[in-house]
Design a protein around this motif. Structure first.
Motif, PDB file in Angstrom:
ATOM      1  N   THR A   1     -31.603 -10.566  14.210  1.00 23.10           N
ATOM      2  CA  THR A   1     -30.884 -11.698  14.809  1.00 23.10           C
ATOM      3  C   THR A   1     -29.465 -11.292  15.149  1.00 23.10           C
ATOM      4  O   THR A   1     -28.961 -11.579  16.238  1.00 23.10           O
ATOM      5  CB  THR A   1     -30.870 -12.905  13.845  1.00 23.10           C
ATOM      6  OG1 THR A   1     -32.216 -13.304  13.586  1.00 23.10           O
ATOM      7  CG2 THR A   1     -30.094 -14.064  14.433  1.00 23.10           C
ATOM      8  N   LEU A   2     -28.817 -10.600  14.240  1.00 22.40           N
ATOM      9  CA  LEU A   2     -27.434 -10.178  14.450  1.00 22.40           C
ATOM     10  C   LEU A   2     -27.321  -9.197  15.610  1.00 22.40           C
ATOM     11  O   LEU A   2     -26.396  -9.292  16.424  1.00 22.40           O
ATOM     12  CB  LEU A   2     -26.882  -9.577  13.160  1.00 22.40           C
ATOM     13  CG  LEU A   2     -25.415  -9.239  13.113  1.00 22.40           C
ATOM     14  CD1 LEU A   2     -24.549 -10.415  13.523  1.00 22.40           C
ATOM     15  CD2 LEU A   2     -25.044  -8.783  11.718  1.00 22.40           C
TER      16      LEU A   2
ATOM     17  N   ARG B   1     -25.563  -8.425  21.427  1.00 21.42           N
ATOM     18  CA  ARG B   1     -25.898  -8.085  22.812  1.00 21.42           C
ATOM     19  C   ARG B   1     -25.696  -9.226  23.790  1.00 21.42           C
ATOM     20  O   ARG B   1     -25.363  -9.005  24.940  1.00 21.42           O
ATOM     21  CB  ARG B   1     -27.366  -7.656  22.916  1.00 21.42           C
ATOM     22  CG  ARG B   1     -27.706  -6.318  22.388  1.00 21.42           C
ATOM     23  CD  ARG B   1     -29.138  -5.921  22.761  1.00 21.42           C
ATOM     24  NE  ARG B   1     -30.115  -6.981  22.566  1.00 21.42           N
ATOM     25  CZ  ARG B   1     -30.831  -7.173  21.461  1.00 21.42           C
ATOM     26  NH1 ARG B   1     -30.663  -6.383  20.434  1.00 21.42           N
ATOM     27  NH2 ARG B   1     -31.709  -8.155  21.387  1.00 21.42           N
ATOM     28  N   GLU B   2     -25.981 -10.450  23.354  1.00 20.35           N
ATOM     29  CA  GLU B   2     -26.053 -11.580  24.282  1.00 20.35           C
ATOM     30  C   GLU B   2     -24.715 -12.287  24.461  1.00 20.35           C
ATOM     31  O   GLU B   2     -23.826 -12.188  23.631  1.00 20.35           O
ATOM     32  CB  GLU B   2     -27.084 -12.596  23.783  1.00 20.35           C
ATOM     33  CG  GLU B   2     -28.495 -12.074  23.816  1.00 20.35           C
ATOM     34  CD  GLU B   2     -29.506 -13.109  23.349  1.00 20.35           C
ATOM     35  OE1 GLU B   2     -29.106 -14.228  22.959  1.00 20.35           O
ATOM     36  OE2 GLU B   2     -30.702 -12.783  23.380  1.00 20.35           O
TER      37      GLU B   2
ATOM     38  N   ASN C   1     -26.651 -19.306  19.865  1.00 20.93           N
ATOM     39  CA  ASN C   1     -26.067 -18.125  19.225  1.00 20.93           C
ATOM     40  C   ASN C   1     -24.937 -18.495  18.274  1.00 20.93           C
ATOM     41  O   ASN C   1     -24.797 -17.898  17.206  1.00 20.93           O
ATOM     42  CB  ASN C   1     -25.594 -17.126  20.273  1.00 20.93           C
ATOM     43  CG  ASN C   1     -26.754 -16.462  20.978  1.00 20.93           C
ATOM     44  OD1 ASN C   1     -27.908 -16.605  20.581  1.00 20.93           O
ATOM     45  ND2 ASN C   1     -26.465 -15.734  22.039  1.00 20.93           N
ATOM     46  N   TRP C   2     -24.119 -19.485  18.645  1.00 17.18           N
ATOM     47  CA  TRP C   2     -23.055 -19.930  17.731  1.00 17.18           C
ATOM     48  C   TRP C   2     -23.664 -20.542  16.473  1.00 17.18           C
ATOM     49  O   TRP C   2     -23.165 -20.335  15.362  1.00 17.18           O
ATOM     50  CB  TRP C   2     -22.123 -20.926  18.416  1.00 17.18           C
ATOM     51  CG  TRP C   2     -21.119 -20.273  19.308  1.00 17.18           C
ATOM     52  CD1 TRP C   2     -21.076 -20.334  20.662  1.00 17.18           C
ATOM     53  CD2 TRP C   2     -20.011 -19.445  18.916  1.00 17.18           C
ATOM     54  NE1 TRP C   2     -20.004 -19.598  21.139  1.00 17.18           N
ATOM     55  CE2 TRP C   2     -19.347 -19.044  20.090  1.00 17.18           C
ATOM     56  CE3 TRP C   2     -19.529 -19.004  17.686  1.00 17.18           C
ATOM     57  CZ2 TRP C   2     -18.219 -18.229  20.072  1.00 17.18           C
ATOM     58  CZ3 TRP C   2     -18.405 -18.180  17.663  1.00 17.18           C
ATOM     59  CH2 TRP C   2     -17.768 -17.800  18.843  1.00 17.18           C
ATOM     60  N   ALA C   3     -24.758 -21.294  16.637  1.00 12.35           N
ATOM     61  CA  ALA C   3     -25.432 -21.887  15.478  1.00 12.35           C
ATOM     62  C   ALA C   3     -26.013 -20.797  14.576  1.00 12.35           C
ATOM     63  O   ALA C   3     -25.912 -20.879  13.338  1.00 12.35           O
ATOM     64  CB  ALA C   3     -26.523 -22.845  15.931  1.00 12.35           C
ATOM     65  N   GLU C   4     -26.609 -19.776  15.178  1.00 12.22           N
ATOM     66  CA  GLU C   4     -27.147 -18.655  14.393  1.00 12.22           C
ATOM     67  C   GLU C   4     -26.036 -17.924  13.647  1.00 12.22           C
ATOM     68  O   GLU C   4     -26.196 -17.551  12.481  1.00 12.22           O
ATOM     69  CB  GLU C   4     -27.900 -17.672  15.303  1.00 12.22           C
ATOM     70  CG  GLU C   4     -29.195 -18.192  15.848  1.00 12.22           C
ATOM     71  CD  GLU C   4     -30.330 -18.188  14.831  1.00 12.22           C
ATOM     72  OE1 GLU C   4     -30.098 -17.946  13.636  1.00 12.22           O
ATOM     73  OE2 GLU C   4     -31.461 -18.442  15.250  1.00 12.22           O
ATOM     74  N   LEU C   5     -24.919 -17.709  14.318  1.00  9.56           N
ATOM     75  CA  LEU C   5     -23.781 -17.051  13.682  1.00  9.56           C
ATOM     76  C   LEU C   5     -23.297 -17.861  12.480  1.00  9.56           C
ATOM     77  O   LEU C   5     -23.065 -17.321  11.396  1.00  9.56           O
ATOM     78  CB  LEU C   5     -22.650 -16.846  14.687  1.00  9.56           C
ATOM     79  CG  LEU C   5     -21.367 -16.221  14.156  1.00  9.56           C
ATOM     80  CD1 LEU C   5     -21.615 -14.853  13.545  1.00  9.56           C
ATOM     81  CD2 LEU C   5     -20.342 -16.131  15.277  1.00  9.56           C
ATOM     82  N   ALA C   6     -23.184 -19.168  12.650  1.00 12.49           N
ATOM     83  CA  ALA C   6     -22.744 -20.037  11.544  1.00 12.49           C
ATOM     84  C   ALA C   6     -23.747 -19.992  10.399  1.00 12.49           C
ATOM     85  O   ALA C   6     -23.364 -19.912   9.220  1.00 12.49           O
ATOM     86  CB  ALA C   6     -22.574 -21.469  12.049  1.00 12.49           C
ATOM     87  N   ARG C   7     -25.026 -20.034  10.718  1.00 13.81           N
ATOM     88  CA  ARG C   7     -26.067 -19.996   9.690  1.00 13.81           C
ATOM     89  C   ARG C   7     -25.993 -18.707   8.877  1.00 13.81           C
ATOM     90  O   ARG C   7     -26.058 -18.713   7.644  1.00 13.81           O
ATOM     91  CB  ARG C   7     -27.447 -20.126  10.357  1.00 13.81           C
ATOM     92  CG  ARG C   7     -28.612 -20.115   9.402  1.00 13.81           C
ATOM     93  CD  ARG C   7     -29.931 -20.200  10.162  1.00 13.81           C
ATOM     94  NE  ARG C   7     -30.178 -19.042  10.994  1.00 13.81           N
ATOM     95  CZ  ARG C   7     -30.610 -17.859  10.558  1.00 13.81           C
ATOM     96  NH1 ARG C   7     -30.821 -17.670   9.271  1.00 13.81           N
ATOM     97  NH2 ARG C   7     -30.827 -16.867  11.395  1.00 13.81           N
TER      98      ARG C   7
END
Length: 72
Positions: free
Chosen positions: A21-22, A27-28, A34-40
């Motif tokens: 995921t990281l 890359r993207e 993506n911001w939600a994934e980063l926060a998670r």
């Protein structure tokens, strides 16, 4: 004195999946998902005694505003 095992970095059980995921986030272009994934991921690894490479990359993404042009 603490037990010797507590002094070693631990490997997070989700580290392999989180690394994938990281790498995608590195890359993207930034978007809401993506911001939600980063926060998670930041929440998951906050205070975790290990997985330093993931924590370092998460910090880099936050510092650079998650822009692929500045992550490499």
């Amino acid at each position: 004195m603490p037990p010797e095992n507590s002094l070693k970095d631990q490997r997070h059980p989700q580290q392999d999946r989180d690394r994938n995921t990281l790498n995608r986030l590195l890359r993207e272009e930034p978007n809401a998902l993506n911001w939600a994934e980063l926060a998670r991921l930041r929440i998951r690894y906050a205070g975790f005694p290990g997985s330093r490479d993931i924590q370092k990359d998460l910090d880099k993404l936050l510092e650079n505003g998650m822009s692929p042009k500045t992550n490499f």
